[in-house]
Structures are given as structure tokens and as C-alpha cells.
Design a protein around this motif. Structure first.
Motif, short mmCIF file in Angstrom:
data_model
loop_
_atom_site.label_atom_id
_atom_site.label_comp_id
_atom_site.label_asym_id
_atom_site.label_seq_id
_atom_site.Cartn_x
_atom_site.Cartn_y
_atom_site.Cartn_z
N HIS A 190 -9.33 25.44 37.84
CA HIS A 190 -8.78 26.78 38.01
C HIS A 190 -7.27 26.78 37.87
O HIS A 190 -6.68 27.60 37.17
N LEU A 191 -6.68 25.81 38.53
CA LEU A 191 -5.22 25.68 38.47
C LEU A 191 -4.75 25.46 37.04
O LEU A 191 -3.80 26.07 36.57
N ARG A 192 -5.49 24.59 36.35
CA ARG A 192 -5.10 24.29 34.97
C ARG A 192 -5.19 25.53 34.12
O ARG A 192 -4.30 25.80 33.30
N LYS A 193 -6.26 26.28 34.36
CA LYS A 193 -6.43 27.50 33.57
C LYS A 193 -5.28 28.48 33.81
O LYS A 193 -4.74 29.05 32.88
N LEU A 194 -4.93 28.64 35.08
CA LEU A 194 -3.83 29.54 35.41
C LEU A 194 -2.53 29.10 34.73
O LEU A 194 -1.80 29.92 34.16
N ASN A 195 -2.29 27.83 34.80
CA ASN A 195 -1.09 27.31 34.15
C ASN A 195 -1.07 27.62 32.67
O ASN A 195 -0.06 28.01 32.10
N ASP A 196 -2.22 27.47 32.08
CA ASP A 196 -2.38 27.75 30.66
C ASP A 196 -2.02 29.20 30.33
O ASP A 196 -1.21 29.45 29.43
N VAL A 197 -2.65 30.09 31.10
CA VAL A 197 -2.40 31.51 30.88
C VAL A 197 -0.91 31.82 31.03
O VAL A 197 -0.31 32.52 30.22
N ASN A 198 -0.36 31.27 32.10
CA ASN A 198 1.08 31.41 32.37
C ASN A 198 1.91 31.03 31.15
O ASN A 198 2.78 31.76 30.70
N HIS A 199 1.62 29.83 30.68
CA HIS A 199 2.36 29.29 29.55
C HIS A 199 2.24 30.18 28.33
O HIS A 199 3.23 30.47 27.64
N LEU B 34 1.54 33.38 28.21
CA LEU B 34 2.25 34.64 28.40
C LEU B 34 3.76 34.46 28.20
O LEU B 34 4.41 35.27 27.54
N ARG B 35 4.26 33.36 28.75
CA ARG B 35 5.70 33.13 28.62
C ARG B 35 6.09 32.96 27.17
O ARG B 35 7.15 33.44 26.72
N LYS B 36 5.20 32.27 26.44
CA LYS B 36 5.49 32.07 25.01
C LYS B 36 5.50 33.41 24.28
O LYS B 36 6.37 33.69 23.46
N GLU B 37 4.51 34.26 24.63
CA GLU B 37 4.43 35.56 23.98
C GLU B 37 5.69 36.37 24.24
O GLU B 37 6.25 37.00 23.35
N ILE B 38 6.13 36.33 25.49
CA ILE B 38 7.34 37.08 25.84
C ILE B 38 8.54 36.57 25.05
O ILE B 38 9.34 37.34 24.52
N ARG B 39 8.64 35.25 24.96
CA ARG B 39 9.75 34.68 24.21
C ARG B 39 9.72 35.13 22.76
O ARG B 39 10.74 35.48 22.17
#
Lengths: 94, 209
Positions: free
Chosen positions: A4-13, A15-20
């Protein structure tokens, strides 16, 4: 739990890339198609934001104009009352 | 045939005669100018059509890129000007709203005062009325003028230290909304004061300004 944690991290990453990318950074690994899509999305967003901006300013403008018109009318009335009152004083005082 | 050749020779290679040459020279220069203008016109028309998005075929990618940038900048400038204009308008309106609200509030207070001092009002001298006014009056810089000051010489003017009696003042002031009233009241007050000998003022009721 770890998963679960890994998945969240993935999503986070992601999203951040998309924003950049929407900020114009990190565009190197995008294909021409992706770039074209991104450009189109950004243009549409820009139009939406701009439209909203003009709408808000226009609305505030109209509201204020109405208020001022109201106040001006009221001001005229008050002035007349005041003038009348002063005239009374001139002729009746002393 | 020979004659034609002769004429041809004379025209192109012969010594130029003064009158004819002057006319020819003028024609030549006129024609040159025409050609130059025509060229310029065509170039301008091309530019305009390009800016309207037409005839883009012969343009290189560099030209197209440059054209795109030009249009982009113009659009940015236009939008910025438009937004600024709207914001300025909004600002002016809000300012007006504020001034009117303050002026109305002040007027209302003055009107209210009068109705509270009912019995005194009819037999008051300028001094008393001025005094009553001062008590009820808010200590603000609403810029509202005082038709009756409580000074014996019946001076009139703004309560502000740097003010003089002017019909229209720069900056936010109430006379922006009632210059006519000011003049009338001013004139009538003087007349009234002289006629009725209001208060303890000296024979020549003065007003400074």
C-alpha cells in the motif's frame, strides 16, 4: 501494508512529475504525441482560467456600478432634504 | 525601314535633347517610383495576410515560428491592456462607492441632528447652531463643508487646515458631488447673515478663502 505504501509513493511521484511537466519542466522523456496532448490540455486550461478571470471582473464591475447608481440616487435625495433644511434655517433663524 | 532604324538609334543612343530628355527623365523616375511603391504595397499586403493566418504556404518554418511569436506577443499585450482597463474601471467604481457612502452617511447625520434640536432651531443665532453642530459632529475628515462655523465672524470653509473655499477641489471631497449647493449656500448664507445680523459678527460678514 508495504504494498500500500509503495503504491501511494508511486502515485505521489507520478503526480509530482505531471505537475512539473505542466510547469514546463521534465519534458525530455515525452513523446511528440504526449507533448502535443499536453500542449492542448494546457491551452484549454488557460482559456478556462482566462474566461473565469474576465467573468469575475465583469461581475464585480456590474455589481459595483449598480451600487454606485443606487448611492448616487440616495445622495441626490439626501441633498435635497439637506438643502430644504438649510433654507428653513436661513429664513426662520435669528 | 531605315528611317525607323534611325529613329530607334536616335532614341536610344543619340545625344539627348534638353526638352525631350527632361520629360523622359521625369517619366522614368515616376515609373521607378511607381514600381517601388507597388513592390512595397505587395510586401505589406503579404505581411497582413500572413498575420491573418492566410497564404502561409510559401513560409519557411523559421518564418512561421517568427510569425507565431509575433502574434503571441501581440495577443499577450492586448489581453494585458484589456484586463488593466477593466481593473481600473473597477477601482474607480469602488472608490466612488466609498466616497458616496461616506458623503451619504455625513448628510444623514446632519439631517438627523436638526430633527433632534427641534425647539432650538427656530430661534437660534449662528453661534448656537454652530455650537450644536460641533457637538454632534463626528471628528472625521469626510471633507464635508460646514455652512455655519461657531465663530462670531461667521467664517465659512472646510474644517481641514489647508482648505480654502473652492467650488471644486482636487482629491476626494464632498463638493465633488455638490458644487452647486456649496455656491448657493455660501451666497445665501452671506445674504442671510447681512440681512438678519446673525450672531455677533461684525458688519461685514467675512469668509476666508
Amino acid at each position: 501494508m508495504q504494498e500500500h505504501l509503495r503504491k501511494l509513493n508511486d502515485v505521489n511521484h507520478k503526480l509530482r512529475k505531471e505537475i512539473r511537466q505542466r510547469r514546463g519542466e521534465d519534458l525530455d522523456d515525452l513523446s511528440i504525441d504526449h507533448l502535443r496532448d499536453l500542449e492542448q490540455h494546457m491551452t484549454e486550461s488557460l482559456n478556462d482560467v482566462r474566461g473565469r478571470k474576465y467573468h469575475v471582473i465583469k461581475t464585480q464591475n456590474d455589481t459595483c456600478r449598480k451600487k454606485v447608481k443606487n448611492l448616487e440616487e440616495r445622495h441626490g435625495n439626501l441633498l435635497m432634504e439637506y438643502e430644504a433644511k438649510l433654507e428653513d434655517q436661513i429664513w426662520f433663524s435669528g | 525601314m531605315l528611317k525607323t532604324l534611325e529613329r530607334y538609334q536616335k532614341c536610344n543612343y543619340g545625344a539627348p535633347e534638353p526638352n525631350v530628355s527632361a520629360r523622359e527623365a521625369l517619366e522614368l523616375s515616376t515609373q521607378q517610383e511607381y514600381l517601388k511603391l507597388k513592390g512595397r504595397y505587395e510586401s505589406l499586403q503579404r505581411t497582413q495576410r500572413n498575420l491573418l493566418g492566410e497564404d502561409l504556404g510559401p513560409l519557411s518554418s523559421k518564418d512561421l515560428e517568427s510569425l507565431e511569436r509575433q502574434l503571441d506577443m501581440s495577443l499577450k499585450q492586448i489581453r494585458s491592456t484589456r484586463t488593466q482597463y477593466m481593473l481600473d474601471q473597477l477601482n474607480d467604481l469602488q472608490h466612488k462607492e466609498h466616497m458616496l457612502t461616506a458623503a451619504n452617511k455625513s448628510l444623514k447625520e446632519r439631517l438627523m441632528e436638526g430633527y433632534q434640536i427641534n425647539s432650538l432651531q427656530l430661534s437660534l443665532s449662528a453661534e448656537d447652531v454652530g455650537f450644536a453642530r460641533q457637538q454632534a459632529q463626528p471628528q472625521g475628515n469626510d471633507g464635508f463643508f460646514h455652512p455655519l462655523e461657531c465663530e462670531p465672524t461667521l467664517q465659512m470653509g472646510y474644517h481641514q487646515p489647508d482648505s480654502t473655499i473652492t467650488v471644486v477641489t482636487a482629491g476626494p471631497s464632498m463638493t465633488a458631488y455638490m458644487p452647486g449647493l456649496f455656491m448657493r449656500i455660501h451666497g445665501e448664507k452671506l445674504a442671510g447673515a447681512t440681512l438678519l445680523g446673525v450672531g455677533n459678527n461684525e458688519p461685514g460678514a467675512t469668509s476666508h478663502g
